[in-house]
Enzyme design. Structure first.
Site, PDB file in Angstrom:
ATOM      1  N   CYS A  38       0.770  -1.159   0.070  1.00 19.34           N
ATOM      2  CA  CYS A  38      -0.084   0.086  -0.081  1.00 19.34           C
ATOM      3  C   CYS A  38       0.938   1.061  -0.050  1.00 19.34           C
ATOM      4  CB  CYS A  38      -0.918  -0.004   1.329  1.00 19.34           C
ATOM      5  SG  CYS A  38      -1.988   1.384   1.373  1.00 19.34           S
ATOM      6  N   SER A  40       0.583   3.846   1.627  1.00 17.09           N
ATOM      7  CA  SER A  40       1.016   4.271   3.067  1.00 17.09           C
ATOM      8  C   SER A  40       2.197   3.666   3.601  1.00 17.09           C
ATOM      9  CB  SER A  40      -0.246   3.920   4.037  1.00 17.09           C
ATOM     10  OG  SER A  40      -1.468   4.362   3.464  1.00 17.09           O
ATOM     11  N   HIS A  43       4.988   5.899   2.307  1.00 13.34           N
ATOM     12  CA  HIS A  43       5.159   7.010   2.927  1.00 13.34           C
ATOM     13  C   HIS A  43       5.887   6.797   4.212  1.00 13.34           C
ATOM     14  CE1 HIS A  43       2.159   9.003   0.438  1.00 13.34           C
ATOM     15  NE2 HIS A  43       1.052   8.433   1.054  1.00 13.34           N
ATOM     16  N   HIS A  59      -0.214  -3.911   6.286  1.00 13.51           N
ATOM     17  CA  HIS A  59      -1.565  -3.909   6.785  1.00 13.51           C
ATOM     18  C   HIS A  59      -2.594  -4.329   6.095  1.00 13.51           C
ATOM     19  CE1 HIS A  59      -0.874   0.038   5.013  1.00 13.51           C
ATOM     20  NE2 HIS A  59      -1.871   0.017   4.636  1.00 13.51           N
ATOM     21  N   CYS A 139      -7.327  -3.027   3.184  1.00 13.48           N
ATOM     22  CA  CYS A 139      -6.928  -1.482   3.260  1.00 13.48           C
ATOM     23  C   CYS A 139      -7.463  -0.906   2.081  1.00 13.48           C
ATOM     24  CB  CYS A 139      -5.542  -1.351   3.560  1.00 13.48           C
ATOM     25  SG  CYS A 139      -5.113   0.290   3.446  1.00 13.48           S
TER      26      CYS A 139
HETATM   27  N1  APR Z   1      -2.689  13.702 -10.632  1.00 17.90           N
HETATM   28  C1  APR Z   1      -3.395  12.572 -10.652  1.00 17.90           C
HETATM   29  N2  APR Z   1      -2.881  11.218 -10.434  1.00 17.90           N
HETATM   30  C2  APR Z   1      -1.671  11.269 -10.170  1.00 17.90           C
HETATM   31  C3  APR Z   1      -0.841  12.376 -10.078  1.00 17.90           C
HETATM   32  C4  APR Z   1      -1.271  13.639 -10.253  1.00 17.90           C
HETATM   33  N3  APR Z   1      -0.656  14.815 -10.424  1.00 17.90           N
HETATM   34  N4  APR Z   1       0.514  12.157  -9.842  1.00 17.90           N
HETATM   35  C5  APR Z   1       0.325  10.681  -9.567  1.00 17.90           C
HETATM   36  N5  APR Z   1      -0.957  10.137  -9.994  1.00 17.90           N
HETATM   37  C6  APR Z   1      -1.346   8.791  -9.794  1.00 17.90           C
HETATM   38  C7  APR Z   1      -0.419   7.613 -10.020  1.00 17.90           C
HETATM   39  O1  APR Z   1      -0.363   7.604 -11.389  1.00 17.90           O
HETATM   40  C8  APR Z   1      -1.040   6.482  -9.464  1.00 17.90           C
HETATM   41  O2  APR Z   1      -1.942   5.722 -10.237  1.00 17.90           O
HETATM   42  O3  APR Z   1      -1.859   8.534  -8.420  1.00 17.90           O
HETATM   43  C9  APR Z   1      -1.744   7.265  -7.953  1.00 17.90           C
HETATM   44  C10 APR Z   1      -1.279   6.951  -6.769  1.00 17.90           C
HETATM   45  O4  APR Z   1      -1.433   5.217  -6.750  1.00 17.90           O
HETATM   46  P1  APR Z   1      -0.626   4.440  -5.561  1.00 17.90           P
HETATM   47  O5  APR Z   1       0.784   5.055  -5.412  1.00 17.90           O
HETATM   48  O6  APR Z   1      -1.196   3.215  -5.914  1.00 17.90           O
HETATM   49  O7  APR Z   1      -1.414   4.843  -4.282  1.00 17.90           O
HETATM   50  P2  APR Z   1      -2.368   4.079  -3.248  1.00 17.90           P
HETATM   51  O8  APR Z   1      -1.977   3.022  -2.513  1.00 17.90           O
HETATM   52  O9  APR Z   1      -3.649   3.791  -4.112  1.00 17.90           O
HETATM   53  O10 APR Z   1      -2.684   5.140  -2.295  1.00 17.90           O
HETATM   54  C11 APR Z   1      -3.132   6.579  -2.535  1.00 17.90           C
HETATM   55  O11 APR Z   1      -4.350   6.802  -0.381  1.00 17.90           O
HETATM   56  O12 APR Z   1      -4.623   5.526   1.553  1.00 17.90           O
HETATM   57  C12 APR Z   1      -3.702   6.689   0.803  1.00 17.90           C
HETATM   58  O13 APR Z   1      -1.704   6.359   1.884  1.00 17.90           O
HETATM   59  C13 APR Z   1      -2.441   6.112   0.608  1.00 17.90           C
HETATM   60  O14 APR Z   1      -1.730   8.542   0.268  1.00 17.90           O
HETATM   61  C14 APR Z   1      -2.110   7.079  -0.385  1.00 17.90           C
HETATM   62  C15 APR Z   1      -3.287   7.408  -1.213  1.00 17.90           C
HETATM   63 ZN    ZN Z   2      -3.097   1.023   3.286  1.00 16.53          ZN
END
Ligand code: APR
Ligand code: ZN
Ligand code: ZN
Length: 338
Positions: A38, A40, A43, A59, A139
């Site tokens: 995930c 998070s 992060h 998690h 999650c």
């Molecule tokens: N605008 C839109 N989308 C974007 C941008 C942008 N400027 N920059 C990156 N992205 C996209 C990426 O291409 C990716 O598909 O945002 C998505 C982020 O996805 P993941 O890295 O897979 O993150 P995810 O696990 O879904 O979590 C997203 O939610 O729970 C929280 O902590 C978690 O902060 C995190 C968020």
């Molecule tokens: Zn998570």
């Protein structure tokens, strides 16, 4: 048993032997079957959120109960379970007023062959549910789906924007479709994600590289949306989420914005009853919500197979996070040896 340990931020996770004590009276020992990666976790690995170290992160997981403590009645060895960060005490003000997600702040350690958790951190699931798909619910799916259904309570016909279509954003899109939303606009910089978003229920797609995101959304919706969801965790996208609201609209911030960072909003926009709110783990009641999500999957409404981009072994975990950082994956999962 083996676990992936974070010793220092911005350093690879180390695969090491870790031992667990026997379960306490209300604890459950689980053989981990699958653990999702995930954002998070990333992060924390990047030090954007303070976390005591060393730590075993992870998690989003599912597994099989191996051993239970003396007072545990909820599960027995052999039961299939999904873990959830939202462990509830059952007696505090938040729990008794229907907001168990605000009860306690806990940790899980799913990047490990075994997990020792409180019995109130798991939900029992039906055994015909594939564990690798069940893990995602723990999650990513509950966070995205719950933000739409529980936190924002999107009503049929309302227009929705989801900014960031990773695992959590995809679940928000699929949740908006289940909730009967009107327009469902997916925003992502990765065209492959936008394509999948369409499969999961997005009616429109917006690529930030084609110009101002707020303007593109306004053009599509005749002036703004009822609901926007920030599912990325960045200042600029949180500000976009608020700026694209129609009067009376609500922005829901799901992403984890780096600790200490502030976002800026136009005060004037509040005069037209625009709202902004946080959503934690999809405001879940996971013992009710997760079995329902599994029913949605079984009935073909929740498209979980489409989430998994890669199946990895525990030693490949750092490559999995590198792919996430590159924005390539929707979800990578660690599949443990049985
Ligand atoms: N605008 C839109 N989308 C974007 C941008 C942008 N400027 N920059 C990156 N992205 C996209 C990426 O291409 C990716 O598909 O945002 C998505 C982020 O996805 P993941 O890295 O897979 O993150 P995810 O696990 O879904 O979590 C997203 O939610 O729970 C929280 O902590 C978690 O902060 C995190 C968020
Ligand atoms: Zn998570
Ligand atoms: Zn409580």
């Amino acid at each position: 048993m083996k676990a992936a340990v974070l010793h220092e931020v911005n350093k690879p996770l180390m695969i090491e032997d870790v031992s667990l004590p026997n379960p306490g009276p209300r604890e459950v020992l689980i053989r981990t079957a699958v653990a999702g990666l995930c954002h998070s976790d990333l992060h924390f690995m990047e030090g954007l959120y303070p976390h005591p170290l060393p730590a075993v992160l992870g998690h989003e997981s599912a597994g099989v109960v191996e051993q239970v403590g003396s007072d545990v009645t909820y599960v027995k060895p052999g039961d299939h379970v999904v873990t959830c960060l939202s462990v509830f005490c059952g007696t505090c003000d938040n729990c008794t007023t229907g907001r168990p997600v605000l009860c306690t702040d806990t940790n899980l350690s799913s990047f490990a062959e075994q997990m020792l958790v409180h019995e109130n951190a798991i939900v029992k699931i039906r055994k015909d549910m594939p564990l690798e798909l069940a893990a995602l619910i723990g999650c990513g799916v509950i966070t995205g789906y719950g933000a739409v259904v529980n936190t924002a309570k999107v009503a049929p016909g309302e227009n929705v924007v989801v900014i960031g279509c990773g695992g959590v954003g995809m679940a928000a899109i699929n949740g908006a479709q289940i909730a009967g939303a009107g327009r469902i606009i997916a925003v992502d910089t990765n065209p492959a994600k936008l394509q999948l978003a369409t499969k999961l229920g997005a009616t429109d797609i917006v690529d930030p590289r084609n110009g101002d995101v707020v303007q593109q959304v306004r053009d599509l919706t005749n002036g703004g949306v009822h609901h926007s969801f920030e599912v990325l965790g960045r200042k600029e996208t949180a500000e976009q989420a608020f700026a694209m609201l129609a009067p009376g609209g609500t922005a829901t911030i799901v992403g984890m914005i780096p600790f200490g960072q502030k976002i800026e909003l136009h005060g004037f926009d509040f005069l037209r009853e625009r709202k902004i709110q946080g959503s934690s783990m999809g405001s879940n009641h996971f013992r009710v919500d997760m079995p329902r999500l599994i029913e949605f999957y079984m009935r073909g409404k929740l498209h979980l197979e489409d989430w998994i981009s890669a199946k990895l072994k525990l030693p490949e975990i750092n490559e999995g996070f590198a792919a996430m950082k590159a924005g390539k994956t929707v979800r990578s999962v660690i599949v443990f040896d049985a």
